[in-house]
Design an enzyme around this catalytic site. Structure first.
Site, PDB file in Angstrom:
ATOM      1  N   LYS A 189       8.346   3.669  -0.084  1.00  0.00           N
ATOM      2  CA  LYS A 189       8.336   4.225   1.281  1.00  0.00           C
ATOM      3  C   LYS A 189       8.647   3.146   2.329  1.00  0.00           C
ATOM      4  CE  LYS A 189       4.348   4.823   3.991  1.00  0.00           C
ATOM      5  NZ  LYS A 189       4.549   4.219   5.271  1.00  0.00           N
ATOM      6  N   ASN A 190       7.975   2.003   2.232  1.00  0.00           N
ATOM      7  CA  ASN A 190       8.121   1.030   3.308  1.00  0.00           C
ATOM      8  C   ASN A 190       9.449   0.272   3.261  1.00  0.00           C
ATOM      9  OD1 ASN A 190       5.786   1.910   4.446  1.00  0.00           O
ATOM     10  ND2 ASN A 190       4.506   0.244   3.661  1.00  0.00           N
TER      11      ASN A 190
ATOM     12  N   ARG B 124       5.452   5.475  12.384  1.00  0.00           N
ATOM     13  CA  ARG B 124       5.457   4.159  13.021  1.00  0.00           C
ATOM     14  C   ARG B 124       6.810   3.465  12.828  1.00  0.00           C
ATOM     15  NH1 ARG B 124       2.668   0.285  15.441  1.00  0.00           N
ATOM     16  NH2 ARG B 124       2.847  -1.822  14.654  1.00  0.00           N
TER      17      ARG B 124
ATOM     18  N   CYS C  13      -0.064   6.054  11.395  1.00  0.00           N
ATOM     19  CA  CYS C  13      -1.492   6.147  11.097  1.00  0.00           C
ATOM     20  C   CYS C  13      -2.302   5.340  12.116  1.00  0.00           C
ATOM     21  CB  CYS C  13      -1.770   5.587   9.699  1.00  0.00           C
ATOM     22  SG  CYS C  13      -1.057   6.545   8.362  1.00  0.00           S
TER      23      CYS C  13
ATOM     24  N   ARG D 248      -2.243  -1.496  16.867  1.00  0.00           N
ATOM     25  CA  ARG D 248      -1.028  -1.865  16.119  1.00  0.00           C
ATOM     26  C   ARG D 248       0.071  -2.211  17.118  1.00  0.00           C
ATOM     27  NH1 ARG D 248       0.161   2.373  11.362  1.00  0.00           N
ATOM     28  NH2 ARG D 248       1.265   0.603  10.484  1.00  0.00           N
ATOM     29  N   PRO D 249      -0.059  -3.361  17.772  1.00  0.00           N
ATOM     30  CA  PRO D 249       0.935  -3.732  18.790  1.00  0.00           C
ATOM     31  C   PRO D 249       2.302  -4.031  18.167  1.00  0.00           C
ATOM     32  CG  PRO D 249      -0.590  -5.554  18.400  1.00  0.00           C
ATOM     33  CD  PRO D 249      -1.081  -4.409  17.564  1.00  0.00           C
ATOM     34  N   ILE D 250       3.345  -4.033  19.034  1.00  0.00           N
ATOM     35  CA  ILE D 250       4.675  -4.439  18.539  1.00  0.00           C
ATOM     36  C   ILE D 250       5.191  -5.621  19.369  1.00  0.00           C
ATOM     37  CG2 ILE D 250       5.360  -2.270  17.432  1.00  0.00           C
ATOM     38  CD1 ILE D 250       7.052  -1.680  19.967  1.00  0.00           C
TER      39      ILE D 250
ATOM     40  N   ASP E 214      -2.858  -1.716   2.166  1.00  0.00           N
ATOM     41  CA  ASP E 214      -2.556  -0.308   1.861  1.00  0.00           C
ATOM     42  C   ASP E 214      -3.308   0.195   0.621  1.00  0.00           C
ATOM     43  OD1 ASP E 214      -0.895  -0.416   4.011  1.00  0.00           O
ATOM     44  OD2 ASP E 214       0.942  -0.660   2.844  1.00  0.00           O
TER      45      ASP E 214
ATOM     46  N   ARG F  97       3.395  12.257   3.970  1.00  0.00           N
ATOM     47  CA  ARG F  97       4.276  11.293   4.639  1.00  0.00           C
ATOM     48  C   ARG F  97       4.670  10.190   3.673  1.00  0.00           C
ATOM     49  NH1 ARG F  97       1.799   8.226   8.829  1.00  0.00           N
ATOM     50  NH2 ARG F  97       3.660   7.050   8.340  1.00  0.00           N
TER      51      ARG F  97
END
Ligand code: EPU
Length: 425
Positions: free
Chosen positions: A22-23, A92, A116, A121-123, A304, A396
């Protein structure tokens, strides 16, 4: 409203196959924007995040076909259309549209990404990278605006080791002028997978998988065909299931090296693990021992798998502490596990469990993707019929989970229930 109904206590036996990662998928698909001809990606998982990204590519004029795990993307007529909320909010990883669109069009307008809820969860590191490459980044009315006259290679030191920022900066830098160096880069296998796709498209990238990545910008990138790596988190989830409820389970299509941190912890608990080239066999486990676990960036124990692993710890003899150093609030599953009779509590960034406690079936809610996987594992070992609600989070990220689990003997079904029956509504 769909839910999973799981009758616990059935021993799992046989072979279960892992899908594509997935990632990786969520970055490989946006990476296709950078090509000037057809990109084909094989082995994609059939999950809703992939379908949402397909829709995002179509929103900007991409022509996309997705059939049996193979996606063919024609990026030639894509345009830098604004992508406000809607699909962007569903995951995300829509942040990868920023790096890819900035790289190709030098301009992008994208709503803030969803995903999630695992604590803040900053960017900021993604944005720091884009700015170093010459982009002006502003937040206007809940959307991020990225504009650049031209992108120029730069030296970027990440203050936080971030998978997303590492990949996003690679996406923006491959068509920039000159050399970009990402220092303190993340080293996850998914980063190598994305770098492999980009290199096969003509990009010049060295060092992916180490903490220094060097990218020499090229004028253009062409189409290619790519096969995705297996999903190490799905594989890990099945390994934990096999240790918790298995009577001899083979996990197929796994790269054992990618799950080494989990393998080491399972062995420490007393689980037998037989590694093949692309398979892992786990015989029935007995007398599980408590262990302490700390999540870390790769190659450490993955955050995870923290939630699924905590279910196994509830079955081990003695007290265990599992600490998440990556996300501060990834413990919403613990309340649900206590409703199933687990002896567990959260203290700061740690969950403290004592076992072994026999779990009892209950109606529980998946607050996020991996919490959902944890509750499915709990349902498989609980006494009675567990109902897992909010399964859209699970779908998801896990491809054909019901069919795969039924294939190894689990009694799990997806059923529709009326909205009034949802817990807490
Ligand atoms: N962080 C910052 N600033 C940034 C980026 C990250 O402070 O600009 C912090 C985060 O708040 C977090 C840590 O750095 O504490 C790690 O974040 P990272 O950027 O590595 O995470 P991510 O890219 O948002 C990906 C996966 C997650 C996985 C993490 C860690 C994708 C789409 N998501 O997230 O996967 O947990 O890396 O390995 O690749 C999941 O699959 O369930 C999942 C949440």
């Amino acid at each position: 409203m769909d839910v999973y109904k799981i009758t616990g206590g059935k021993p799992l036996r046989g072979s279960i196959k892992v899908s594509g990662a997935k990632n990786s998928a969520v970055a490989l698909i946006p990476a296709s924007i950078l090509a000037d001809s057809l990109v084909t990606i094989e082995g994609l998982p059939e999950i809703s995040d992939v379908v949402t990204l397909q829709a995002l590519l179509e929103d900007i004029g991409g022509k996309v076909e997705f059939n049996k795990g193979t996606m063919t993307i024609d990026p030639t007529e894509m345009m830098s259309m604004p992508l406000p909320n809607g699909n962007v909010k569903k995951l995300r990883a829509s942040y990868y549209m920023m790096g890819a669109m900035l790289g190709r069009f030098k301009h992008a307008v994208i709503g803030l990404p969803g995903g999630c809820h695992l604590g803040p969860r900053p960017i900021d590191q993604h944005i720091k990278g884009f700015e170093a490459l010459g982009a002006k980044v502003t937040n206007e009315h809940g959307a991020i605006y990225l504009r650049a006259e031209e992108l120029r290679g730069a030296k970027i030191y990440l203050d936080v080791i971030s998978v997303g920022a590492t990949i996003n900066i690679m996406l923006a830098a491959v068509l920039a002028k000159g050399r970009t160096t990402i220092e303190n880069a993340a080293k996850e296998p998914e980063i190598i997978d994305v770098a492999t796709l980009l290199s096969n498209m003509g990009a010049k990238i060295k060092g992916a998988g180490t903490n220094v990545i060097r990218i020499d910008g090229v004028e253009k990138l062409h189409g290619t065909k790519h096969t995705i790596i297996p999903d190490r988190i799905e594989a890990g989830t099945f390994m934990i299931m096999a240790a918790a409820a298995g009577d001899g389970v083979t996990i197929d299509n796994v790269i054992p090296f990618h799950v080494e941190a989990l393998t080491a912890k399972l062995r420490e608990m007393g689980v037998d693990i037989v590694e093949g080239e692309e398979q892992i066999f786990i015989p029935k486990s007995r007398n599980l021992q408590a262990v302490d676990v700390k999540t870390l960036v790769y190659p450490g124990f993955p955050t995870d798998l923290q939630q699924p692993f905590s279910v196994l710890l509830s079955q081990a003899a003695g007290p265990s502490v599992i600490t998440d150093t990556v996300y501060s609030a990834r413990f919403k599953h613990i309340d649900e596990l206590t409703r199933m009779n687990a002896d567990a509590r959260v203290e700061g960034r740690s969950a403290i469990l004592a076992g072994p406690t026999p779990l009892q079936a209950a109606t529980v809610r998946a607050s996020d993707l991996r919490a959902g996987a944890a509750l499915v594992i709990a349902g498989l070992i609980a006494d009675g019929v567990t109902e897992v609600q909010e399964i859209q989070h699970i779908e998801r990220g896990y491809s054909s989970l019901i069919e795969k689990l039924q294939g190894i003997g689990a009694d799990i079904r997806k059923v529709s229930i009326s909205k009034e029956a949802i817990v807490g509504e």
